[in-house]
Design an enzyme around this catalytic site. Sequence first.
Site, short mmCIF file in Angstrom:
data_model
loop_
_atom_site.label_atom_id
_atom_site.label_comp_id
_atom_site.label_asym_id
_atom_site.label_seq_id
_atom_site.Cartn_x
_atom_site.Cartn_y
_atom_site.Cartn_z
N GLU A 91 -8.37 -5.19 5.12
CA GLU A 91 -8.07 -5.28 3.41
C GLU A 91 -6.72 -6.18 2.54
O GLU A 91 -7.08 -7.02 1.74
CB GLU A 91 -8.43 -3.67 3.28
N ASN A 130 0.72 -1.28 -0.57
CA ASN A 130 -0.23 -0.30 0.19
C ASN A 130 0.93 1.33 0.03
O ASN A 130 1.80 1.85 1.15
CB ASN A 130 -0.63 0.00 1.35
N ARG A 168 -12.02 15.29 7.09
CA ARG A 168 -12.59 15.93 5.75
C ARG A 168 -14.21 16.12 6.59
O ARG A 168 -14.80 15.78 7.10
CB ARG A 168 -12.89 14.32 5.01
N ARG A 219 -2.57 -2.05 -3.29
CA ARG A 219 -3.91 -1.56 -3.32
C ARG A 219 -3.68 0.16 -4.34
O ARG A 219 -2.99 0.52 -4.28
CB ARG A 219 -3.40 -0.64 -1.73
N HIS A 246 -12.96 2.75 -0.03
CA HIS A 246 -12.53 1.56 1.55
C HIS A 246 -13.67 0.53 0.43
O HIS A 246 -14.18 -0.74 1.46
CB HIS A 246 -13.69 2.42 2.21
#
Length: 415
Positions: A396, A7, A250, A99, A189
Site C-alpha cells: 500500500e 500511516n 471481527r 493513509r 483496504h
Amino acid sequence: MNILVLNAGSSSLKFQVIATDHKAIDADADVCLARGVVERVGSLALVTFQAGDRAPHKEEVPLRDARAALERVVRWVISPEAGIAGVRSAADIHAVGHRVVHGGERFQASTLIDGAVVAGIEDCVELAPLHNPANLKGIRAARELFGPGVPQVAVFDTAFHATMPEAAYLYGIPYHFYRRYKIRRYGFHGTSHRYLAYRYRRMLGLSKEKVNIVTLHLGNGCSACAIKAGQSVNTSMGFTPLEGMIMGTRAGDVDASVVEYLSLKEGLSLHEIMTILNKESGLLGLSGMTSDMRELLAEEKENGDRRARLAVDIFCARARRYVAAYFAEIGGAQAVVFSGGIGENSAEIRARVCAGLDCLGLRLDERRNSALKRGQAGLISTPASRLKAYVIPTDEELLIARDAYRAVAGRRSPA
Ligand code: AMP
C-alpha cells in the site's frame, strides 16, 4: 522525489520514505529508502527504524503525541545514523502521503490536502470514529512540522471502491437512510486491492481493462474484492470494516438480529455488543484462544484442538464463499489473488481456501504453492487450471507514495 508515507493509528505511527518519480513509476523502480514504526505513542514509545537492509535501530523513548512521534521519525530519517543518501535535512522530504481510512462519498481519489480537505476528512469522522481522528492527527502534525512548502496528499482506503455500482453498495434497508445519513457500503483496504490489480496486470502484461480478478486481502483484517475491467465492483467490507469475512477479531457477516437478542439475554449495551463483534469475535472468538493464524494452525496440528480447527475451517469457508460470489459477479474471473499476512505466508490456508473451488476450474499446484518463498509473488495453480491462483505481496505504501508524487507533479493516476 522523496516521499514520506505516513500511516497514523490511534497509538502508532508507521512510515516509509520512498524515492519515486515518473521514470521510476514507469520502470517499477521506486526505492524504499527507510521504514519504521513508533508504537505506544502517548507513553513510553517503542521505536523501530530501518534504512535499507541495515540492522534496525530500536529505542524506547517517551513520546507525548503524534507530533512528537513524527518529530522523532524525521530527526532519525535525516540523521547521519540513518545515512540515507540524498536525505540530510527536512528539505529533502519533498511531499508527504497520508493513509486515510474513510473518505466517505466525497473523496473518490487521492487528493492534495488543504484546509477544505482537512474539514472534509473531519466530516467523515462520524463514519470512522476509530480511524479518521488518528489519521487527522498525523496530517495536522505533518502540516505543522513541514509547513506549507511541503505538499501533503491524502490517500483513502475507501476510494478504490468508489466505482461500486448502487446495486453493490446499497443495503436492503429503507432508502431514505441512505439519503439522510449516507448509510451504505463503502469498503476498505482499497489501496491494497488496487495495488494487487495493478501488480497483477504488470505481471501478466495486460491493460487495465483486461483485468477481471478476485483479490483476497487476508491479514488481521480481511476483505475480498471483485475487480472487473480493473475497477472494484464489489467488496466484502461495508459501512465499516466489520462486514464480510471472518477476521482476527471481527465477526464479519452476522444477522443483525443477533445484536438485539444478545442485548436482551446478556443485558449488554449496544456499545458493548459492537465491541464484542469487533474485538472479541472472528478467529479469536471462535477458537477462544487467539486471533493469530500461525498459532491456530500450530494448535490444530500439534494438539488437534477442535476449536482451532473450527475457526480455521470457518475462515476458509467464508473466503471461498466470497470468491465464488465474486466470480459470478464479474461474469467469470481469470484469477484469485492472495495477499496480506495470511494470504502471503500461509500455503496451508491458500490450499484450504482453494480446495473447494475446483467447481470453478481452480486446480492448485501443491508444489508451487508450498515452494513460494516469503515476500515472493507467483502463480500457484496448475498450467491447466481454468481459474488461476496467484500470491502477490501487497504494498500500500508504494501506491501512497506514487499518488503523492502524481498529485504534486500533476499527473493522473493510471493504476
Ligand atoms: P497482517 O494483518 O497482514 O499483518 O496479517 C497478520 C496475520 O497474518 C496474523 O494472523 C498472522 O498470524 C498471519 N501470518 C503471518 N505469517 C503467517 C504464516 N507463516 N502462516 C500463517 N499465518 C501467518
